[in-house]
Write a protein that holds these residues in place. Structure first.
Motif, PDB file in Angstrom:
ATOM      1  N   GLY A   1      80.015  13.745  48.020  1.00  9.36           N
ATOM      2  CA  GLY A   1      79.917  14.172  46.625  1.00  9.36           C
ATOM      3  C   GLY A   1      78.533  13.784  46.124  1.00  9.36           C
ATOM      4  O   GLY A   1      77.554  13.865  46.870  1.00  9.36           O
ATOM      5  N   LEU A   2      78.442  13.309  44.890  1.00  7.24           N
ATOM      6  CA  LEU A   2      77.129  13.018  44.288  1.00  7.24           C
ATOM      7  C   LEU A   2      76.465  11.801  44.929  1.00  7.24           C
ATOM      8  O   LEU A   2      76.981  10.684  44.845  1.00  7.24           O
ATOM      9  CB  LEU A   2      77.306  12.747  42.791  1.00  7.24           C
TER      10      LEU A   2
ATOM     11  N   ARG B   1      66.264  20.396  43.953  1.00  5.25           N
ATOM     12  CA  ARG B   1      67.034  21.490  43.330  1.00  5.25           C
ATOM     13  C   ARG B   1      66.299  22.038  42.101  1.00  5.25           C
ATOM     14  O   ARG B   1      66.234  23.236  41.899  1.00  5.25           O
ATOM     15  CB  ARG B   1      68.430  20.996  42.936  1.00  5.25           C
TER      16      ARG B   1
ATOM     17  N   TYR C   1      81.030  25.504  41.991  1.00  2.00           N
ATOM     18  CA  TYR C   1      80.927  25.048  40.596  1.00  2.00           C
ATOM     19  C   TYR C   1      79.920  25.938  39.887  1.00  2.00           C
ATOM     20  O   TYR C   1      79.116  26.613  40.560  1.00  2.00           O
ATOM     21  CB  TYR C   1      80.555  23.559  40.521  1.00  2.00           C
TER      22      TYR C   1
ATOM     23  N   SER D   1      79.277  19.225  52.355  1.00  2.00           N
ATOM     24  CA  SER D   1      79.257  18.771  50.951  1.00  2.00           C
ATOM     25  C   SER D   1      80.604  19.055  50.314  1.00  2.00           C
ATOM     26  O   SER D   1      81.317  19.983  50.712  1.00  2.00           O
ATOM     27  CB  SER D   1      78.186  19.527  50.173  1.00  2.00           C
ATOM     28  N   ILE D   2      80.878  18.293  49.271  1.00  2.00           N
ATOM     29  CA  ILE D   2      82.028  18.632  48.418  1.00  2.00           C
ATOM     30  C   ILE D   2      81.852  20.056  47.885  1.00  2.00           C
ATOM     31  O   ILE D   2      82.829  20.762  47.626  1.00  2.00           O
ATOM     32  CB  ILE D   2      82.148  17.607  47.260  1.00  2.00           C
ATOM     33  N   ALA D   3      80.589  20.488  47.779  1.00  2.00           N
ATOM     34  CA  ALA D   3      80.285  21.836  47.288  1.00  2.00           C
ATOM     35  C   ALA D   3      80.788  22.920  48.243  1.00  2.00           C
ATOM     36  O   ALA D   3      80.880  24.085  47.867  1.00  2.00           O
ATOM     37  CB  ALA D   3      78.777  21.981  47.086  1.00  2.00           C
TER      38      ALA D   3
ATOM     39  N   TYR E   1      74.356  27.763  46.969  1.00  2.00           N
ATOM     40  CA  TYR E   1      74.390  26.451  47.639  1.00  2.00           C
ATOM     41  C   TYR E   1      75.806  26.159  48.128  1.00  2.00           C
ATOM     42  O   TYR E   1      76.001  25.744  49.287  1.00  2.00           O
ATOM     43  CB  TYR E   1      73.902  25.334  46.700  1.00  2.00           C
TER      44      TYR E   1
ATOM     45  N   PHE F   1      67.568  14.997  46.329  1.00  2.00           N
ATOM     46  CA  PHE F   1      68.295  16.276  46.299  1.00  2.00           C
ATOM     47  C   PHE F   1      68.115  17.034  44.977  1.00  2.00           C
ATOM     48  O   PHE F   1      67.772  18.225  44.975  1.00  2.00           O
ATOM     49  CB  PHE F   1      69.774  15.976  46.549  1.00  2.00           C
TER      50      PHE F   1
HETATM   51  C1  8X3 Z   1      75.498  18.041  46.803  1.00  2.00           C
HETATM   52  C2  8X3 Z   1      76.602  17.629  45.898  1.00  2.00           C
HETATM   53  O1  8X3 Z   1      77.873  18.355  43.832  1.00  2.00           O
HETATM   54  O2  8X3 Z   1      75.447  18.294  43.701  1.00  2.00           O
HETATM   55  O3  8X3 Z   1      75.977  18.799  47.857  1.00  2.00           O
HETATM   56  O4  8X3 Z   1      76.552  20.019  44.954  1.00  2.00           O
HETATM   57  S1  8X3 Z   1      76.624  18.640  44.538  1.00  2.00           S
END
Ligand code: 8X3
Ligand code: NDP
Length: 257
Positions: free
Chosen positions: A188-189, A198, A151, A144-146, A157, A194
């Motif tokens: 990214g998004l 979450r 953030y 993931s970008i994460a 996560y 998902f």
């Molecule tokens: C999911 C993308 O930016 O919601 O990995 O974490 S984000």
């Protein structure tokens, strides 16, 4: 371009979102699919759909990737005709919560780390030895970008996806000298289930994540995954970051308001 026709592709988390899209893309390209997730009814529906649409052979597995014993025993007992896995898509994963770390829910942390990190490791450990023995294989991890930067509220996560990045890099190094390829795709998004997961089923809150911007679709990611899998055998796409045009990084998005 290399064909995936009649290749055996194992996709974890195939019951929804990116995993289900990957199943469609590989099925259309002629692959045979092992599809795994906890929600077996969804896999049955998907398998029937792919059989009808593309004539795809599927082998369905009700599997919780967090269950180390079940992963090892299920994957070591695959029928002979399904055992020689060519491509592994380690996609199963989730986020839980968006709390500040010091206010976080420890059960949420355990679930993310157990699925996103340990589950991915269990599956990889069970499948990659066969790829090495057969001198053929490709592991595609959905990071993931994460995993590139945290953030606010993303803490655990983001850490789990940073781990996927490090594991992908480490696996590539450990497989050097073999023809087995390793790719990490970092979306990214993407609008899937998902954010519903979450936010523990809060659909209204999940919708706000994608409001006033154009997110990626799961098909956008499946397209990239299939692209990586169909490069010539001497080409390894190690890492791909895929974001919507409306997203610059993990914290900067443009909303059309
Ligand atoms: C999911 C993308 O930016 O919601 O990995 O974490 S984000
Ligand atoms: P979805 O919630 O739509 O799909 C998640 C999939 O993972 C489901 O098939 C679910 O199946 C499976 N899964 C979750 N936990 C487990 C488990 N313990 N054992 C087996 N399967 C499990 O989300 P996405 O499609 O968006 O997510 C797929 C991957 O993409 C995840 O790794 C996610 O972190 C990553 N990602 C998503 C992004 C996004 O914005 N959507 C961006 C970047 C990365 P079931 O519940 O039936 O077991």
């Amino acid at each position: 371009m290399v064909s995936v026709k009649d290749k055996i592709v194992f996709i974890t988390g195939a019951s929804s979102g990116i995993g289900a899209s990957c199943a469609h893309f590989f099925a259309e390209a002629g692959a045979k699919l092992i599809l795994a997730a906890r929600r077996f009814d969804r896999l049955e529906q998907l398998g029937a759909q792919l059989q009808e649409k593309f004539g795809t052979s599927t082998h369905l597995l009700a599997l919780d990737v967090r269950d180390r014993v079940a992963v090892a025993s299920t994957l070591s007992n695959l029928p002979d005709s399904w055992a020689a896995i060519d491509i592994l898509v380690n996609n199963a994963g989730l986020s839980r919560g968006l709390n500040k770390l010091h206010e976080g829910n420890i059960d949420d942390w355990e679930e993310m780390i157990d699925a996103n990190v340990k589950g991915l490791l269990y599956v990889t450990r069970a499948i990659v030895p066969g790829m090495v023995d057969r001198a053929c294989g490709h592991v595609i991890n959905i990071g993931s970008i994460a995993g590139r930067a945290a953030y606010p509220g993303g803490n655990v996560y983001c850490a789990s996806k940073a781990a996927v990045r490090a594991i992908s890099d480490g696996l590539k190094q450990d497989l050097i000298g073999t023809p087995v390829r390793v790719t990490e795709v970092e979306p990214g998004l993407v609008e899937t289930e998902f954010s519903i997961v979450r936010f523990h089923g809060d659909r209204d809150r999940a919708t706000t994540v994608y409001q006033d911007l154009t997110p990626l679709t799961p098909d956008d990611i499946a397209d990239v995954v299939l692209y990586c899998a169909t490069r010539p055998p001497h080409v390894n796409i190690s890492e791909v970051l895929v974001v919507p045009v409306d997203q610059a990084n993990a914290t900067l998005v443009h909303r059309h308001r």
